[in-house]
Design an enzyme around this catalytic site. Structure first.
Site, PDB file in Angstrom:
ATOM      1  N   CYS A 152       0.816  -1.216   0.000  1.00 50.21           N
ATOM      2  CA  CYS A 152       0.000   0.000   0.000  1.00 50.21           C
ATOM      3  C   CYS A 152       0.854   1.273   0.000  1.00 50.21           C
ATOM      4  O   CYS A 152       1.978   1.277   0.490  1.00 50.21           O
ATOM      5  CB  CYS A 152      -0.873   0.024   1.239  1.00 50.21           C
ATOM      6  SG  CYS A 152      -1.811  -1.473   1.465  1.00 50.21           S
ATOM      7  N   ARG A 170       4.483   0.645  -6.013  1.00 44.03           N
ATOM      8  CA  ARG A 170       4.456  -0.240  -4.857  1.00 44.03           C
ATOM      9  C   ARG A 170       3.468  -1.393  -5.056  1.00 44.03           C
ATOM     10  O   ARG A 170       3.498  -2.371  -4.313  1.00 44.03           O
ATOM     11  CB  ARG A 170       4.079   0.551  -3.605  1.00 44.03           C
ATOM     12  CG  ARG A 170       5.075   1.641  -3.289  1.00 44.03           C
ATOM     13  CD  ARG A 170       4.562   2.548  -2.199  1.00 44.03           C
ATOM     14  NE  ARG A 170       4.466   1.875  -0.925  1.00 44.03           N
ATOM     15  CZ  ARG A 170       5.488   1.682  -0.095  1.00 44.03           C
ATOM     16  NH1 ARG A 170       6.676   2.113  -0.432  1.00 44.03           N
ATOM     17  NH2 ARG A 170       5.314   1.071   1.042  1.00 44.03           N
ATOM     18  N   TRP A 177      -3.165  -2.579  -1.586  1.00 46.88           N
ATOM     19  CA  TRP A 177      -2.786  -3.900  -2.102  1.00 46.88           C
ATOM     20  C   TRP A 177      -3.463  -4.893  -1.167  1.00 46.88           C
ATOM     21  O   TRP A 177      -3.076  -5.027  -0.001  1.00 46.88           O
ATOM     22  CB  TRP A 177      -1.269  -4.032  -2.061  1.00 46.88           C
ATOM     23  CG  TRP A 177      -0.728  -5.212  -2.775  1.00 46.88           C
ATOM     24  CD1 TRP A 177      -0.512  -5.351  -4.115  1.00 46.88           C
ATOM     25  CD2 TRP A 177      -0.280  -6.439  -2.195  1.00 46.88           C
ATOM     26  NE1 TRP A 177       0.022  -6.573  -4.391  1.00 46.88           N
ATOM     27  CE2 TRP A 177       0.175  -7.268  -3.239  1.00 46.88           C
ATOM     28  CE3 TRP A 177      -0.227  -6.929  -0.890  1.00 46.88           C
ATOM     29  CZ2 TRP A 177       0.687  -8.545  -3.021  1.00 46.88           C
ATOM     30  CZ3 TRP A 177       0.272  -8.201  -0.669  1.00 46.88           C
ATOM     31  CH2 TRP A 177       0.724  -8.990  -1.725  1.00 46.88           C
ATOM     32  N   ASN A 228      -1.074   1.224   6.042  1.00 50.71           N
ATOM     33  CA  ASN A 228      -0.219   0.294   5.294  1.00 50.71           C
ATOM     34  C   ASN A 228       0.301  -0.716   6.296  1.00 50.71           C
ATOM     35  O   ASN A 228       0.812  -0.335   7.345  1.00 50.71           O
ATOM     36  CB  ASN A 228       0.937   1.083   4.653  1.00 50.71           C
ATOM     37  CG  ASN A 228       1.980   0.179   4.018  1.00 50.71           C
ATOM     38  OD1 ASN A 228       1.717  -0.989   3.757  1.00 50.71           O
ATOM     39  ND2 ASN A 228       3.153   0.718   3.771  1.00 50.71           N
ATOM     40  N   GLY A 229       0.153  -2.008   5.996  1.00 54.11           N
ATOM     41  CA  GLY A 229       0.642  -3.026   6.916  1.00 54.11           C
ATOM     42  C   GLY A 229      -0.428  -4.079   7.159  1.00 54.11           C
ATOM     43  O   GLY A 229      -1.436  -4.132   6.448  1.00 54.11           O
ATOM     44  N   GLU A 248      17.608 -16.396 -11.508  1.00 50.96           N
ATOM     45  CA  GLU A 248      17.167 -15.007 -11.621  1.00 50.96           C
ATOM     46  C   GLU A 248      16.535 -14.735 -12.997  1.00 50.96           C
ATOM     47  O   GLU A 248      15.501 -14.077 -13.101  1.00 50.96           O
ATOM     48  CB  GLU A 248      18.343 -14.054 -11.351  1.00 50.96           C
ATOM     49  CG  GLU A 248      18.043 -12.585 -11.520  1.00 50.96           C
ATOM     50  CD  GLU A 248      16.867 -12.062 -10.705  1.00 50.96           C
ATOM     51  OE1 GLU A 248      16.343 -12.798  -9.845  1.00 50.96           O
ATOM     52  OE2 GLU A 248      16.452 -10.921 -10.954  1.00 50.96           O
ATOM     53  N   LYS A 272      12.715 -13.433 -13.536  1.00 47.19           N
ATOM     54  CA  LYS A 272      12.409 -12.210 -14.296  1.00 47.19           C
ATOM     55  C   LYS A 272      11.349 -12.513 -15.338  1.00 47.19           C
ATOM     56  O   LYS A 272      10.393 -11.782 -15.490  1.00 47.19           O
ATOM     57  CB  LYS A 272      13.650 -11.670 -15.014  1.00 47.19           C
ATOM     58  CG  LYS A 272      14.638 -10.815 -14.298  1.00 47.19           C
ATOM     59  CD  LYS A 272      14.194  -9.521 -13.736  1.00 47.19           C
ATOM     60  CE  LYS A 272      13.499  -9.681 -12.428  1.00 47.19           C
ATOM     61  NZ  LYS A 272      14.235  -9.496 -11.221  1.00 47.19           N
ATOM     62  N   GLU A 307       7.756 -13.415 -13.782  1.00 43.40           N
ATOM     63  CA  GLU A 307       7.020 -12.372 -13.057  1.00 43.40           C
ATOM     64  C   GLU A 307       6.474 -11.283 -13.970  1.00 43.40           C
ATOM     65  O   GLU A 307       5.450 -10.690 -13.669  1.00 43.40           O
ATOM     66  CB  GLU A 307       7.860 -11.763 -11.932  1.00 43.40           C
ATOM     67  CG  GLU A 307       9.025 -10.940 -12.396  1.00 43.40           C
ATOM     68  CD  GLU A 307       9.797 -10.290 -11.247  1.00 43.40           C
ATOM     69  OE1 GLU A 307       9.174  -9.891 -10.269  1.00 43.40           O
ATOM     70  OE2 GLU A 307      11.026 -10.170 -11.377  1.00 43.40           O
ATOM     71  N   HIS A 338      16.940 -36.076 -13.939  1.00 45.77           N
ATOM     72  CA  HIS A 338      16.323 -36.681 -12.757  1.00 45.77           C
ATOM     73  C   HIS A 338      14.831 -36.359 -12.688  1.00 45.77           C
ATOM     74  O   HIS A 338      14.227 -36.474 -11.626  1.00 45.77           O
ATOM     75  CB  HIS A 338      17.053 -36.208 -11.489  1.00 45.77           C
ATOM     76  CG  HIS A 338      18.490 -36.643 -11.478  1.00 45.77           C
ATOM     77  ND1 HIS A 338      18.862 -37.951 -11.309  1.00 45.77           N
ATOM     78  CD2 HIS A 338      19.637 -35.950 -11.687  1.00 45.77           C
ATOM     79  CE1 HIS A 338      20.175 -38.042 -11.383  1.00 45.77           C
ATOM     80  NE2 HIS A 338      20.677 -36.845 -11.623  1.00 45.77           N
ATOM     81  N   LYS A 394       6.204  -3.653  -5.169  1.00 42.83           N
ATOM     82  CA  LYS A 394       7.634  -3.371  -5.139  1.00 42.83           C
ATOM     83  C   LYS A 394       8.235  -3.614  -3.769  1.00 42.83           C
ATOM     84  O   LYS A 394       9.331  -4.116  -3.630  1.00 42.83           O
ATOM     85  CB  LYS A 394       7.860  -1.906  -5.557  1.00 42.83           C
ATOM     86  CG  LYS A 394       9.326  -1.490  -5.605  1.00 42.83           C
ATOM     87  CD  LYS A 394      10.050  -2.226  -6.710  1.00 42.83           C
ATOM     88  CE  LYS A 394      11.525  -1.938  -6.766  1.00 42.83           C
ATOM     89  NZ  LYS A 394      12.239  -2.964  -7.552  1.00 42.83           N
TER      90      LYS A 394
HETATM   91  C1  F6R Z   1      11.612  -9.580  -8.322  1.00 42.54           C
HETATM   92  C2  F6R Z   1      11.664  -8.738  -7.141  1.00 42.54           C
HETATM   93  C3  F6R Z   1      11.373  -9.354  -5.829  1.00 42.54           C
HETATM   94  C4  F6R Z   1      12.233  -8.702  -4.739  1.00 42.54           C
HETATM   95  C5  F6R Z   1      11.833  -9.245  -3.361  1.00 42.54           C
HETATM   96  C6  F6R Z   1      12.716  -8.684  -2.268  1.00 42.54           C
HETATM   97  O1  F6R Z   1      12.008  -8.871  -9.455  1.00 42.54           O
HETATM   98  O2  F6R Z   1      11.924  -7.560  -7.227  1.00 42.54           O
HETATM   99  O3  F6R Z   1      11.552 -10.725  -5.871  1.00 42.54           O
HETATM  100  O4  F6R Z   1      13.573  -8.975  -5.011  1.00 42.54           O
HETATM  101  O5  F6R Z   1      10.506  -8.916  -3.098  1.00 42.54           O
HETATM  102  O6  F6R Z   1      12.649  -7.297  -2.215  1.00 42.54           O
HETATM  103  P1  F6R Z   1      13.753  -6.456  -1.494  1.00 42.54           P
HETATM  104  O7  F6R Z   1      15.020  -6.597  -2.250  1.00 42.54           O
HETATM  105  O8  F6R Z   1      13.225  -5.058  -1.505  1.00 42.54           O
HETATM  106  O9  F6R Z   1      13.881  -7.007  -0.103  1.00 42.54           O
END
Ligand code: F6R
Length: 611
Positions: free
Chosen positions: A2, A27, A75, A99-100, A483, A487, A490, A506, A606
């Site tokens: 949020c 966010r 959110w 928020n929370g 990774e 990417k 997501e 396997h 985010k």
């Molecule tokens: C994927 C992504 C998330 C963050 C994860 C941790 O692209 O951005 O997987 O890496 O939510 O976030 P931080 O680094 O802010 O703790």
């Protein structure tokens, strides 16, 4: 998660609130709302969906001229995204945004029902609003009511609160959720979840300390501790500008942020390499103290966790110290074995990730030394860790993390190199040589890699309609594949998985059929031949193989492929830096080709400030 904005001042609040909410869109949210107040009444407008829906609703109604208001992007956690569940939420005496997550919301709801309260939404936030209302009804004292309510609430929160009988004043308090406070003289005061929301007005801000109430009015800001005495907070200055938080001509933030990698790496590395050797300016990390750590735990989520996998590979390879990489949400509950000479490293872009913060607290509670590698200055993880190394990537707005990953890896490399000096596992001259390559070659090799954009776009076109994509590699290449795969999934919504190439046979190889794309990464000479066998296995079962390889290895081994991209050259040890850029660009183009919301993928936020 949020986003909160609050404004009280001399100007109309609605445009300021809407603009602020737009800067917080990154966010992640599924509904939004605002409440504005004047001497007479509070008006609330809320809408499920994007901010444009809220904006349309506001445009369609009578113009709101009030100069004080709060806004929120939600959110969903408790209750589906809907108009009713959106914030702000009101009670008889007040309106608030939150928020929370309030963990004991059911208990609070039960208690409030017992004294006659009813609820219109499914949210934990409405329970909080009515709890606060109950206390306010008794004392009519905002501070007393806020502190009393917070003593009952368990969980995380940042609140923006307007009391009906105190127009033009906003109160705020936080715990485990971020919130900043700012004042621009001649204009008014603000609360916000993040800096971009206030940057247009001022570069000075307070990061609200936990448990402190901020009382903002058009004339200024006052802070109170739990004894209800005025306290001071530290005024901080933003050292980046609005331009950096905008797209700067790129179609998406993600692409812009990938292009910022060379600069971000330069900024992160330069101050940490002195006289050719790694230097952190932190006694525990620069001195002999470092040699006393006999085990390391790297704890993080998502992309940061994947950077941790690279960290493990490099620290174990160079410094020969065992490293355990762990997902923060597991670490916090698993009761991992932590020994007195262990070091716990928390990796986080935002520094506000709830699970990472909880893992940090878990380690500290056991007396373990904690080091945060964090991008957001002054964030909770940064402040609570015993020491912090900031990555200097600048603001990362796209939900999919890119430049933050690269800078996290770079600091883990430097830490590994610093440990080799402390542990005497590498000659100083070798460390010097690697440091020099990191400083002089990494930014330029990534710049070279960015020039391969068109070629990578071509591969994206080939996989854009795939339902499944597999990534294979070994050693560091496998860590990079995890990774690359995250990417892609997501932001493009294509199912994808990363496998250590030797593991395919396997089980997973049964999924390989005609035309299934397999992205194969080969940059590690020691295991290249083995990876090539894995590629051969999938190729002979009809896979469409897109190989990304180091030149030397492509020349030495016959890598079976449908497409082959040679990754620009750099010392083998540093190959992860250009290689991940290739993987990020591939995912980016697939998402953009599908016409998806690249920067704000569905269901993602985010900054994940709830568990
Ligand atoms: C994927 C992504 C998330 C963050 C994860 C941790 O692209 O951005 O997987 O890496 O939510 O976030 P931080 O680094 O802010 O703790």
């Amino acid at each position: 998660m949020c986003g909160i904005i609050g404004y009280t001042g001399n100007r109309k609040s609605v445009p300021i609130l809407l603009e602020g909410l737009k800067t917080l869109e990154y966010r992640g949210y599924d509904s939004a709302g605002i409440s504005v107040t004047d001497d007479q009444s509070v008006t609330t407008v809320k809408a499920k969906g994007r901010l444009s829906v809220l904006e349309n609703k506001l445009n369609a109604s009578e113009e709101l001229t009030a100069t004080c208001g709060i806004g929120h992007t939600r959110w969903a956690t408790h209750g589906e995204p809907s108009d009713i569940n959106s914030h702000p939420h009101s009670a008889e005496h007040l309106t608030l945004v939150h928020n929370g997550i309030i963990e004991n919301y059911a208990e609070i709801g039960e208690m409030l029902r017992g004294v006659g309260y009813t609820f219109v939404s499914e949210t934990d936030t409405e329970r909080a609003a009515k709890l606060l209302d109950m206390f306010y009804a008794k004392s009519h004292d905002p501070l007393e009511a806020i502190f009393s309510a917070c003593r009952v609430i368990r969980g995380s929160y940042a609140f923006g609160i307007m009391f009906n009988d105190r127009p033009e004043v906003i109160y705020s308090i936080r715990k485990d959720s971020p919130l900043i406070v700012a004042h621009e003289s001649g204009n008014g005061s603000f609360i916000a979840s993040d800096i971009p929301a206030i940057l247009k007005y001022t570069r000075s801000y307070y990061r609200l300390e936990e448990g402190v109430v901020a009382q903002i009015s058009k004339d200024g800001v006052v802070f109170y501790n739990s004894e209800m005495e005025p306290v001071s907070q530290t005024l901080e200055e933003v050292d980046w500008d609005v331009e950096q938080a905008q797209k700067g001509g790129y179609p998406h933030f993600m692409l812009k942020e990938i292009h910022e990698e060379p600069e971000a790496l330069r900024k992160t590395l330069e101050p940490r390499i002195k006289d050719g050797l790694p230097h952190f300016g932190i006694e525990q990390l620069d001195g002999e103290f470092l040699a006393h750590f006999t085990g390391i735990h790297i704890v993080a989520c998502g992309t940061a966790y994947h950077a941790g996998l690279i960290g493990k590979a490099i620290i174990e390879k160079l410094a020969r110290v065992p490293v355990n990489v762990e997902i923060a949400s597991e670490f916090r509950y698993r009761d991992p074995i932590l020994r007195p000479n262990d070091l716990v490293i928390l990796l986080s872009q935002s520094g506000e990730t709830a699970d990472t913060l909880a893992a940090l607290r878990h380690a500290k509670a056991q007396g373990i030394y904690t080091l945060a590698i964090v991008n957001v200055i002054g964030s909770s993880v940064a402040r609570e860790a015993d020491s912090v190394l900031y990555t200097w990537a600048g603001p990362e707005i796209a939900v999919a993390s890119t430049k933050a990953y690269s800078v996290q890896c770079s600091l883990l490399y430097l830490l590994a190199l610093r440990m080799t000096l402390a542990n005497r596992t590498l000659e100083e001259e070798t460390v010097r040589r690697i440091c020099d390559s990191m400083l002089t070659k990494i930014p330029s090799v990534i710049a070279e890699t960015l020039k391969l954009n068109d070629q990578i776009y071509g591969y994206a076109k080939q996989i854009v309609n795939a339902e499944h994509v597999f990534y294979i590699g070994r050693d560091m290449d496998w860590a990079l594949c995890t990774e690359g795969s995250l990417k892609l999934k997501e932001i493009s919504y294509i199912h994808s998985e990363a496998y250590a190439a030797g593991e395919l046979k396997h089980g997973t190889i049964s999924l390989i059929t005609d035309g299934i794309p397999v992205i194969a990464l080969t940059t590690v000479s020691k295991v290249c031949e083995k990876t090539v066998s894995g590629i051969r296995e999938v190729k002979s079962r009809g896979a469409l193989v897109i190989a990304f390889a180091a030149r030397e290895l492509a020349e030495k081994y016959e890598i079976p492929h449908d497409e082959l991209l040679i990754i620009p050259e750099i010392d083998e040890l540093l190959m992860p830096f250009p290689a991940v850029t290739v993987l990020q660009l591939l995912a980016y183009h697939v998402s953009a080709l599908k016409g998806l919301d690249v920067d704000k993928p569905r269901n993602l936020a985010k900054s994940v400030t709830v568990e």
